[in-house]
Scaffold this motif. Structure first.
Motif, PDB file in Angstrom:
ATOM      1  N   THR A  38       0.931  -1.192  -0.142  1.00 52.56           N
ATOM      2  CA  THR A  38       0.067   0.050  -0.071  1.00 52.56           C
ATOM      3  C   THR A  38       0.883   1.151  -0.083  1.00 52.56           C
ATOM      4  O   THR A  38       1.710   1.311   0.997  1.00 52.56           O
ATOM      5  CB  THR A  38      -0.877   0.211   1.251  1.00 52.56           C
ATOM      6  N   TRP A  39       0.683   2.053  -0.946  1.00 53.86           N
ATOM      7  CA  TRP A  39       1.290   3.310  -1.012  1.00 53.86           C
ATOM      8  C   TRP A  39       0.510   4.242   0.206  1.00 53.86           C
ATOM      9  O   TRP A  39      -0.449   4.823   0.003  1.00 53.86           O
ATOM     10  CB  TRP A  39       1.132   3.962  -2.458  1.00 53.86           C
ATOM     11  N   TYR A 429       1.719   2.577  -8.090  1.00 56.81           N
ATOM     12  CA  TYR A 429       1.215   3.152  -6.783  1.00 56.81           C
ATOM     13  C   TYR A 429      -0.202   3.035  -6.339  1.00 56.81           C
ATOM     14  O   TYR A 429      -0.590   2.969  -5.415  1.00 56.81           O
ATOM     15  CB  TYR A 429       1.672   4.751  -6.831  1.00 56.81           C
ATOM     16  N   GLY A 430      -1.033   3.022  -7.637  1.00 53.77           N
ATOM     17  CA  GLY A 430      -2.329   2.847  -7.294  1.00 53.77           C
ATOM     18  C   GLY A 430      -3.108   4.070  -6.410  1.00 53.77           C
ATOM     19  O   GLY A 430      -2.449   5.180  -6.727  1.00 53.77           O
ATOM     20  N   ASN A 439      -0.113  -3.093  -6.903  1.00 51.53           N
ATOM     21  CA  ASN A 439       0.714  -2.267  -6.315  1.00 51.53           C
ATOM     22  C   ASN A 439       2.093  -2.673  -6.088  1.00 51.53           C
ATOM     23  O   ASN A 439       2.172  -3.735  -5.795  1.00 51.53           O
ATOM     24  CB  ASN A 439       0.178  -1.734  -5.151  1.00 51.53           C
ATOM     25  N   TRP A 478       5.618   3.265   1.878  1.00 52.27           N
ATOM     26  CA  TRP A 478       5.109   2.060   1.888  1.00 52.27           C
ATOM     27  C   TRP A 478       4.835   0.928   2.696  1.00 52.27           C
ATOM     28  O   TRP A 478       5.811   1.096   3.574  1.00 52.27           O
ATOM     29  CB  TRP A 478       5.739   1.427   0.502  1.00 52.27           C
TER      30      TRP A 478
END
Length: 482
Positions: A38-39, A429-430, A439, A478
Motif C-alpha cells: 500500500t502506498w 502506486y495505485g 501495487n 509504503w
C-alpha cells in the motif's frame, strides 16, 4: 565528494532502462495472486521537497523530502524514526523525523531543515537540547532496551563544517527528553581505527571513520558493527567486527583482519570454508553496504554488499549470507555464492526451494526485517536479477531491484515473495492508502525500512524509479503486510 556526486549524476542519466537487454521499463512483476503493498504517503514522483512544519508538532501536511542513505529506527511504541541522508550532489541532511503508523503523521523532531549543517557536540557524555549530529549519510544505527536511538559515523560534516568526510562519532538520542548525547569518537572527520588487543575492551579503541557499515544490538544491550569503507570512493573496505558496551563506553575488536604491523588490513578476501559449518578461520571478506538482521537467539546475520569474495577477485557485488554467534565468536557461511556478481535464482513466487537465492546486490537498500516467525526479509538494492545477459553488473551501474525475499533459517531456504525478477521495474502506486493487487514500489537502492508492532513492513524513499518511469530521489512511504 565530487567523485561520488559525479557517479550519482551518471547513474541518474542512464534513464529508465539502464543495463541493456535485461532492463525492465515496465512492471515486470511475476504473476502473483495478490500484492500486499500500500502506498501510504509521499510523492509518486522523484524530487519532492520536504514540508517541515513546526518542530515538535505533527501535522497531516508534514513530510520528509526525497533522500537516500538515511538512518532508521523503530521505538518500543512502534513509531518509525529517520535521520539525515543525502538528496543531491551537495546536499547532506541532519533532520530527525518520527512517523506514527497509527495516525499516519510525521513530526520533525530535531536537526535543521537546511542542508549541510555542522555537528553541535557539546560536552562528551552530557545530553543537551542544543546537541545534534552533523549532516551525513551512510551511518550505522541501533536502538537499546531503554528505547534510546544510537548512530555511528557515516560520511558528512563534523563540528568545523569545512569539508565532509568519514566520521567515527557515536551518538545517543533519548526519545523521552528529545536530546542528543555525544558518547564517544572524534569531533573531526578522518579518524583512523585503533584496534587494541583482540577481545580486549578499551575506551581507546575505535573502528575509525567509516560509511556503509552495518550494525546490530545484542540481547545484552551491546552494539555490534561490521565492515564499511573509510573513503567516499569506497575503495578501502574492512571486514572488522566490533562490539560497543554502552555501560562503560568501550569498544572491543572481535573479528576480522585488523592491523598487520603498522599497516591496516583492508580489501580482504573472505574465507568461506564449508557451507553451514562454523570454524575459527571462517570470516566474510571486506565489504560495505551489506544487509543485517538480529535473530531471537542473538545471532547476527549479514547478506551481500560490495566487497571481496572468496576467490581473490576484485571488489564486486556479493550474495553470500553469513551468521555470527556472539557466544561462540564464530562465523558460518550459510547460503549464496563464494564468487562475486552472482545472478538470482527465483523459482516460483511464494514457494521456498533449496535452489532459490537472491542475486548479488549492495547499496544498503536491501534493507531488512525479521517477522514474528523468525524469517529474515529484504527488499531491493542495486545489483543482479535473474537474467544472465548482458555481462555481470558492476557497482555503480543503474540496475535497481524491487524484489522482495524471505529467508527461513530453520530450513536454510529462500522464498521470492514479490516484485520483479529483473532490474529497473517502475513503481505502480495505485490510490494512496488503498491496497491493490497491482501495487508495487519501483526498483530502488538506499531506502530505509522498519517493522511496526503488527509485523507490517515499511519502506521510505531511496533512489530509483517512480510512477513515471523516471529515476531519482524518492520520498514515497509504503507498507507491506506479510
Amino acid at each position: 565528494m565530487i567523485r561520488y556526486a559525479l557517479l550519482l549524476i551518471a547513474i541518474a542519466a542512464l534513464g529508465s532502462c539502464g543495463g541493456g537487454s535485461s532492463g525492465c521499463n515496465v512492471n515486470c512483476t511475476s504473476s502473483s495472486p495478490t500484492s500486499s503493498w500500500t502506498w501510504v504517503g509521499g510523492s509518486n514522483q522523484t524530487g519532492a521537497p520536504g514540508v517541515y512544519g513546526t518542530k515538535g508538532s505533527s501535522s497531516a501536511t508534514n513530510i520528509p523530502g526525497s533522500r537516500y542513505i538515511s538512518i532508521s529506527w523503530t521505538d518500543s511504541s512502534g513509531n518509525l524514526w529517520m535521520f539525515g541522508g543525502w538528496n543531491g550532489t551537495t546536499t547532506f541532511l541532519n533532520d530527525l523525523w518520527k512517523y506514527s503508523p497509527g495516525t499516519n503523521l510525521w513530526t520533525w523532531v530535531s536537526g535543521s531543515s537546511a542542508a549541510n549543517a555542522s555537528g553541535i557536540y557539546g560536552i562528551q557524555g552530557i545530553s543537551s537540547a542544543r546537541n545534534v549530529p552533523g549532516a551525513r549519510m551512510g551511518a550505522v544505527s541501533w536502538h537499546d532496551s531503554s528505547g534510546n536511538l544510537w548512530l555511528y559515523g557515516g560520511y558528512g560534516f563534523d563540528e568545523l563544517n569545512l569539508l565532509p568526510g568519514t566520521l567515527n562519532d557515536l551518538w545517543k538520542f533519548s526519545i523521552t527528553t528529545n536530546e542528543w548525547t555525544w558518547v564517544s569518537g572524534s569531533k573531526s572527520t578522518g579518524a583512523s581505527p585503533a584496534y587494541g588487543a583482540k577481545d580486549v575492551a578499551s575506551t581507546s579503541n575505535t573502528p575509525g571513520g567509516l560509511l556503509g557499515a552495518i550494525g546490530w544490538t545484542s540481547k545484552d544491550g551491546h552494539l555490534w558493527f561490521f565492515g564499511g569503507a573509510s573513503d567516499l570512493a569506497t575503495t578501502t573496505t574492512y571486514n572488522n567486527l566490533w562490539e560497543f558496551n554502552p555501560g562503560d563506553s568501550t569498544w572491543t575488536f572481535r573479528s576480522g583482519a585488523g592491523k598487520t604491523g603498522s599497516s591496516y588490513s583492508t580489501n580482504v578476501s573472505g574465507t568461506y570454508e564449508v557451507q553451514g559449518i562454523a570454524t575459527s578461520t571462517t570470516v566474510p571478506g571486506s565489504r560495505l553496504d551489506a544487509i543485517s538482521w538480529l535473530d531471537s537467539s542473538g545471532n547476527l546475520w549479514l547478506f551481500g554488499g560490495s566487497g571481496f569474495d572468496g576467490l581473490g577477485n576484485p571488489q564486486g557485488i556479493l550474495n553470500d549470507l553469513w551468521k555470527y554467534s556472539p557466544t561462540t565468536k564464530q562465523w558460518v557461511w550459510m547460503s549464496g555464492d563464494r564468487r562475486y556478481k552472482a545472478y538470482g535464482v527465483y523459482g516460483s513466487q511464494g514457494e521456498a526451494s533449496p535452489n532459490n537465492v537472491p542475486g548479488a546486490r549492495f547499496h544498503r537498500t536491501p534493507f531488512s526485517w525479521i517477522d514474528a516467525g523468525g524469517s529474515l526479509w529484504m527488499f531491493g538494492g542495486d545489483g543482479n536479477g535473474a537474467s544472465t545477459p548482458p555481462p555481470p553488473v558492476l557497482p555503480g551501474t543503474a540496475s535497481y531491484l524491487n524484489d522482495l525475499w524471505k529467508y527461513t533459517p530453520t530450513n536454510n531456504q529462500w522464498t521470492w515473495m514479490g516484485g520483479s525478477s529483473e532490474i529497473n521495474g517502475i513503481g505502480v502506486y495505485g490510490s494512496m492508502g488503498m491496497l491493490a493487487s497491482t501495487n508495487q514500489p519501483g526498483g530502488r537502492k538506499d531506502s530505509i525500512g522498519w517493522t511496526d508492532l503488527s509485523g507490517n513492513l515499511w519502506i521510505f524513499g531511496g533512489f530509483g524509479y517512480d510512477a513515471t518511469n523516471s529515476a531519482g530521489y524518492l520520498n514515497d512511504l509504503w507498507k507491506y503486510i506479510p
